[in-house]
Design a protein around this motif. Structure first.
Motif, PDB file in Angstrom:
ATOM      1  N   HIS A   1       8.715  -1.935 -15.578  1.00  0.00           N
ATOM      2  CA  HIS A   1       7.905  -0.772 -15.284  1.00  0.00           C
ATOM      3  C   HIS A   1       8.228  -0.599 -13.598  1.00  0.00           C
ATOM      4  CE1 HIS A   1       5.980  -4.781 -14.105  1.00  0.00           C
ATOM      5  NE2 HIS A   1       5.721  -4.840 -15.150  1.00  0.00           N
ATOM      6  N   GLY A   2       8.863  -1.476 -12.827  1.00  0.00           N
ATOM      7  CA  GLY A   2       9.169  -1.509 -11.586  1.00  0.00           C
ATOM      8  C   GLY A   2       8.522  -2.222 -10.689  1.00  0.00           C
ATOM      9  N   ILE A   3       7.454  -2.943 -10.787  1.00  0.00           N
ATOM     10  CA  ILE A   3       6.661  -3.736  -9.836  1.00  0.00           C
ATOM     11  C   ILE A   3       7.454  -5.204 -10.071  1.00  0.00           C
ATOM     12  CG2 ILE A   3       4.475  -4.748  -9.644  1.00  0.00           C
ATOM     13  CD1 ILE A   3       2.938  -2.546 -11.120  1.00  0.00           C
ATOM     14  N   PRO A   4       7.821  -5.384  -8.798  1.00  0.00           N
ATOM     15  CA  PRO A   4       8.815  -6.611  -8.702  1.00  0.00           C
ATOM     16  C   PRO A   4       7.983  -7.879  -9.321  1.00  0.00           C
ATOM     17  CG  PRO A   4       8.579  -5.518  -6.528  1.00  0.00           C
ATOM     18  CD  PRO A   4       7.659  -4.706  -7.316  1.00  0.00           C
ATOM     19  N   LEU A   5       8.594  -8.657  -9.937  1.00  0.00           N
ATOM     20  CA  LEU A   5       8.154  -9.892 -10.563  1.00  0.00           C
ATOM     21  C   LEU A   5       7.249 -10.732  -9.454  1.00  0.00           C
ATOM     22  CD1 LEU A   5       7.732 -11.425 -13.195  1.00  0.00           C
ATOM     23  CD2 LEU A   5       9.762 -12.363 -12.776  1.00  0.00           C
ATOM     24  N   LEU A  33       2.068   5.936  -5.625  1.00  0.00           N
ATOM     25  CA  LEU A  33       2.725   6.712  -6.415  1.00  0.00           C
ATOM     26  C   LEU A  33       4.023   5.894  -6.520  1.00  0.00           C
ATOM     27  CD1 LEU A  33       2.572  10.260  -5.132  1.00  0.00           C
ATOM     28  CD2 LEU A  33       1.739   9.560  -7.331  1.00  0.00           C
ATOM     29  N   TYR A  34       4.754   5.462  -5.374  1.00  0.00           N
ATOM     30  CA  TYR A  34       6.097   4.745  -5.519  1.00  0.00           C
ATOM     31  C   TYR A  34       6.249   3.647  -4.344  1.00  0.00           C
ATOM     32  CZ  TYR A  34       7.132   9.042  -8.192  1.00  0.00           C
ATOM     33  OH  TYR A  34       7.190   9.865  -9.252  1.00  0.00           O
ATOM     34  N   ARG A  35       5.170   3.328  -3.797  1.00  0.00           N
ATOM     35  CA  ARG A  35       5.288   2.361  -2.873  1.00  0.00           C
ATOM     36  C   ARG A  35       4.286   1.244  -2.963  1.00  0.00           C
ATOM     37  NH1 ARG A  35       8.927   3.286   1.307  1.00  0.00           N
ATOM     38  NH2 ARG A  35       8.040   1.719   2.754  1.00  0.00           N
ATOM     39  N   ILE A  36       4.653   0.185  -2.766  1.00  0.00           N
ATOM     40  CA  ILE A  36       3.571  -1.008  -2.551  1.00  0.00           C
ATOM     41  C   ILE A  36       4.015  -1.684  -1.262  1.00  0.00           C
ATOM     42  CG2 ILE A  36       2.922  -1.314  -4.837  1.00  0.00           C
ATOM     43  CD1 ILE A  36       4.665  -3.641  -5.205  1.00  0.00           C
ATOM     44  N   GLU A  37       3.121  -2.366  -0.706  1.00  0.00           N
ATOM     45  CA  GLU A  37       3.533  -3.549   0.470  1.00  0.00           C
ATOM     46  C   GLU A  37       3.804  -5.020  -0.258  1.00  0.00           C
ATOM     47  OE1 GLU A  37       3.752  -1.201   3.152  1.00  0.00           O
ATOM     48  OE2 GLU A  37       3.887  -3.331   3.719  1.00  0.00           O
ATOM     49  N   SER A  38       4.729  -5.597  -0.057  1.00  0.00           N
ATOM     50  CA  SER A  38       4.923  -6.873  -0.570  1.00  0.00           C
ATOM     51  C   SER A  38       4.064  -7.727   0.373  1.00  0.00           C
ATOM     52  CB  SER A  38       6.326  -7.236  -0.351  1.00  0.00           C
ATOM     53  OG  SER A  38       6.699  -8.429  -0.783  1.00  0.00           O
ATOM     54  N   CYS A  39       3.538  -8.907  -0.261  1.00  0.00           N
ATOM     55  CA  CYS A  39       2.738  -9.851   0.273  1.00  0.00           C
ATOM     56  C   CYS A  39       3.477 -10.815   1.154  1.00  0.00           C
ATOM     57  CB  CYS A  39       1.814 -10.554  -0.582  1.00  0.00           C
ATOM     58  SG  CYS A  39       0.532 -11.593  -0.252  1.00  0.00           S
ATOM     59  N   ALA A  40       2.741 -11.079   2.366  1.00  0.00           N
ATOM     60  CA  ALA A  40       3.491 -12.204   3.266  1.00  0.00           C
ATOM     61  C   ALA A  40       2.979 -13.428   2.782  1.00  0.00           C
ATOM     62  CB  ALA A  40       3.203 -11.795   4.732  1.00  0.00           C
ATOM     63  N   THR A  41       4.051 -14.458   2.668  1.00  0.00           N
ATOM     64  CA  THR A  41       3.760 -15.791   2.370  1.00  0.00           C
ATOM     65  C   THR A  41       4.397 -16.693   3.116  1.00  0.00           C
ATOM     66  OG1 THR A  41       5.565 -16.081   0.857  1.00  0.00           O
ATOM     67  CG2 THR A  41       3.815 -14.876  -0.162  1.00  0.00           C
ATOM     68  N   LYS A  42       3.988 -17.872   3.242  1.00  0.00           N
ATOM     69  CA  LYS A  42       4.607 -18.841   3.925  1.00  0.00           C
ATOM     70  C   LYS A  42       6.203 -18.874   3.909  1.00  0.00           C
ATOM     71  CE  LYS A  42       0.964 -22.225   4.535  1.00  0.00           C
ATOM     72  NZ  LYS A  42       0.610 -23.521   4.016  1.00  0.00           N
TER      73      LYS A  42
END
Length: 397
Positions: A97-101, A197-206
């Motif tokens: 579906h396009g959402i990164p694992l 629509l076509y963007r998400i912000e990737s979560c910052a982790t350690k």
């Protein structure tokens, strides 16, 4: 003849004692209980019915691959798969579906961290105040249901605005740093809200040093509603144009291990009251769908999202799509963790007549429902429990 114990049993008192702990079902497990409290035990007739309805078949809930959705030939096949799944099962899983694992994994991990933090910290977020946008509780219908379910809930309701980072669970900043806390709610919100629509912000982790990165993905949730529109024989933008992909509320569930899983459920049998539900679940499983009068397991698919038709989409489709009963069973192992986004329609729909789509009605296929106001429909839903008469039944013709 009733025993002295059953005569003297005060259910309301036990419910209140459980609620007042503000630690939910996990608090019971952490206390070391060996037996399920009576408020969670299902009626004997329900337990007996389970023995008759458990399926031994190997049939699987449909899994639909969206990787070639942009190809016109493949798209027709995908639309047909959506049509069959929505009409026969009311449930299907989507993959590619396009959402990164990594994003999905981080969501599950964030919810695990919240639920497994120090109980005293979690108590601070415990509330039954319907006005709160972020709250922790156990069983929204605790005082009106016949039996309580073996689960705890973190609920995030951001229908009209972006989430305020200050309202996010403090554990995110305590365990993973302030950057994660700021993005935790945004991640839940942006992945599932229809406006994305076509963007998400990737979560910052350690692991990545706290650096944020942008990830492009397609298809969007609006694209999912386009597939559903086409499956109904309508123009691709039909469901989106009437506001179906708006109004998203995110409900996350944590199902602790249960010492006597055969006596209780994680979620009772019910159908979803809204338009559409998008569900992410971890690897534990437990979700079951009622199909042909038997319960079928919805086995978790790595990276997959479960899609199910809600009662309101069944109404709009004039019964072309099916909203079906489902539940989550308990287990001695766990936890099971799930994230559900419930689409209920744009707020502007609340005061407008709601009913079957006119283009789907004909002399040969008359309306199956009378028109009604959504605000009255949802008033009925929130005034009842999961095991009560569903609001949709009041409007059947």
């Amino acid at each position: 003849m009733a025993t002295e114990a059953s005569v003297n049993y005060d259910r309301t008192k036990e419910l209140k004692q459980f609620d007042d702990t503000k630690t939910g079902v996990k608090g019971l497990v952490d206390s070391g209980i060996l037996n399920v409290p009576k408020i969670f035990i299902r009626p004997a007739e329900d337990l007996a019915a389970d023995e008759l309805n458990s399926s031994q078949k190997t049939i699987e809930v449909p899994v639909i691959d969206l990787s070639n959705i942009g190809d016109s030939i493949w798209r027709k096949e995908i639309v047909n798969e959506v049509k069959i799944a929505s009409g026969e099962w009311g449930f299907f899983q989507v993959i590619n579906h396009g959402i990164p694992l990594s994003v999905l994994d981080e969501m599950i991990e964030g919810l695990r961290l919240f639920n497994e933090q120090d109980l005293e910290l979690k108590k601070e977020m415990y509330s039954r105040d319907s006005a709160k946008k972020v709250k922790f509780h156990s069983n929204f219908d605790l005082y009106t249901s016949k039996t309580a379910d073996w689960r705890d809930t973190l609920q995030l309701t951001f229908l009209d605005s972006d989430p305020d980072p200050s309202q996010m669970p403090p554990v995110c900043s305590i365990i993973l740093g302030q950057e994660f806390a700021s993005q935790f709610g945004q991640k839940l919100y942006e992945i599932y809200r229809a406006e994305t629509l076509y963007r998400i912000e990737s979560c910052a982790t350690k692991e990545n040093g706290g650096n944020l990165s942008s990830v492009e993905f397609n298809p969007s949730l609006e694209a999912l509603f386009e597939l559903l529109s086409e499956a109904l024989g309508l123009q691709p933008d039909h469901l989106n144009s009437i506001g179906c992909s708006k109004g998203c509320s995110t409900v996350t569930h944590y199902y602790p291990p249960c010492p006597q899983p055969e006596l209780t459920l994680g979620v009772r049998k019910h159908a979803d009251a809204g338009i559409l539900t998008v569900l992410l679940q971890n690897h534990m499983g437990g979700l079951q769908v009622l199909h042909d009068s038997q319960w079928f397991d919805v086995h978790p698919t790595r990276g997959g999202l479960v899609i199910n038709v809600g009662d309101l989409l069944q109404v709009l489709s004039n019964n072309k799509f099916k909203s079906v009963k489902h539940r989550a069973i308990s287990s001695q192992v766990g936890p099971r963790i799930s994230v559900a986004c419930f689409f209920s329609g744009h707020a502007s729909l609340l005061d407008k007549p709601f009913g079957p789509i006119k283009k789907l009605i004909s002399e040969a296929n008359p309306p199956r429902y009378e028109e009604f106001l959504l605000k009255e429909y949802f008033a009925k839903f929130f005034a009842s429990s999961l095991d009560s008469k569903p609001p949709i039944d009041y409007y059947k013709l």
